[in-house]
Design an enzyme around this catalytic site. Structure first.
Site, PDB file in Angstrom:
ATOM      1  N   ASP A   1       0.830  -1.198   0.000  1.00 50.41           N
ATOM      2  CA  ASP A   1       0.000   0.000   0.000  1.00 50.41           C
ATOM      3  C   ASP A   1       0.872   1.259   0.000  1.00 50.41           C
ATOM      4  O   ASP A   1       2.057   1.206   0.330  1.00 50.41           O
ATOM      5  CB  ASP A   1      -0.868  -0.058   1.273  1.00 50.41           C
ATOM      6  CG  ASP A   1      -1.676   1.189   1.507  1.00 50.41           C
ATOM      7  OD1 ASP A   1      -2.358   1.640   0.565  1.00 50.41           O
ATOM      8  OD2 ASP A   1      -1.640   1.721   2.635  1.00 50.41           O
TER       9      ASP A   1
ATOM     10  N   ASP B   1      -0.561   4.989   1.119  1.00 48.92           N
ATOM     11  CA  ASP B   1      -0.904   5.918   2.203  1.00 48.92           C
ATOM     12  C   ASP B   1      -0.910   5.209   3.556  1.00 48.92           C
ATOM     13  O   ASP B   1      -1.662   4.263   3.770  1.00 48.92           O
ATOM     14  CB  ASP B   1      -2.276   6.553   1.941  1.00 48.92           C
ATOM     15  CG  ASP B   1      -2.361   7.171   0.553  1.00 48.92           C
ATOM     16  OD1 ASP B   1      -1.339   7.677   0.073  1.00 48.92           O
ATOM     17  OD2 ASP B   1      -3.450   7.125  -0.046  1.00 48.92           O
TER      18      ASP B   1
END
Length: 188
Positions: free
Chosen positions: A11, A13
């Site tokens: 991922d 963020d």
């Protein structure tokens, strides 16, 4: 060269990028003398959510997010074990320009790494998911009962628990390394 089938999804963020730190920094710069201190509440008042939207829609904001060391620690372990790395990030619905800037961030910070921007991370195949957000982790694990999840430590995942998930706080890299090696041995 990466091992065939050993796909690791990572991922952006809250994992590779310090989204929350950048947002709080920029919110603080807009805080007026009569505004309450920022507490990071989930139930933000409408005026604060509006400021967040203004910040996230600034050209270049997503592209310039700072790196988050916890995510890069895990990335280095995955690379050392020759996992095939793919960035997997959710595209914000209300900020379509963020989709482009997230790709640009990856091209600047992770050249050559494939990027998938999606609305549903649960649909994307991988043996490992590195993600900080429990709802995305749970959705992904629904379809991957043997998958491994590594959660970079964040306040919002402090209480999360699942037999296939390890929370990485910067002090348990040996545990992460051992779990990844076990997965490599199973894949054989």
């Amino acid at each position: 060269m990466a091992k065939v089938g050993l796909v690791a999804l990572i991922d952006m963020d809250g994992t590779l990028c310090d989204y929350q730190g950048a947002l709080l920094r920029d919110l603080e710069s807009l805080r007026g003398p009569a505004d309450p201190p920022l507490g990071g509440d989930d139930d933000s008042p409408p005026w604060l959510r509006a400021r967040e939207t203004v910040i996230r829609r600034q050209p270049g904001w997503w592209r310039s997010l700072p790196r988050l060391q916890l995510g890069f620690d895990v990335l280095a372990e995955l690379q050392a074990l020759r996992f095939e790395i793919h960035v997997l990030t959710k595209g914000p619905v209300g900020t379509p320009s963020a989709w482009t800037e997230k790709l640009e961030w990856c091209q600047q910070n992770l050249p050559g790494v494939p990027v998938t921007i999606t609305m549903d991370k649960g649909l994307v195949y991988g043996k490992v998911l590195v993600d900080d957000w429990p709802p995305y982790v749970e959705r992904w694990l629904e379809w991957r009962p043997r998958g491994l999840v590594i959660l970079p430590a964040q306040p919002w995942n402090a209480g999360f628990s699942h037999p296939n998930a390890i929370r990485y706080d910067g002090h348990n890299l040996g545990e992460i390394r051992a779990a990844l090696r076990r997965l490599c041995e199973l894949d054989g």
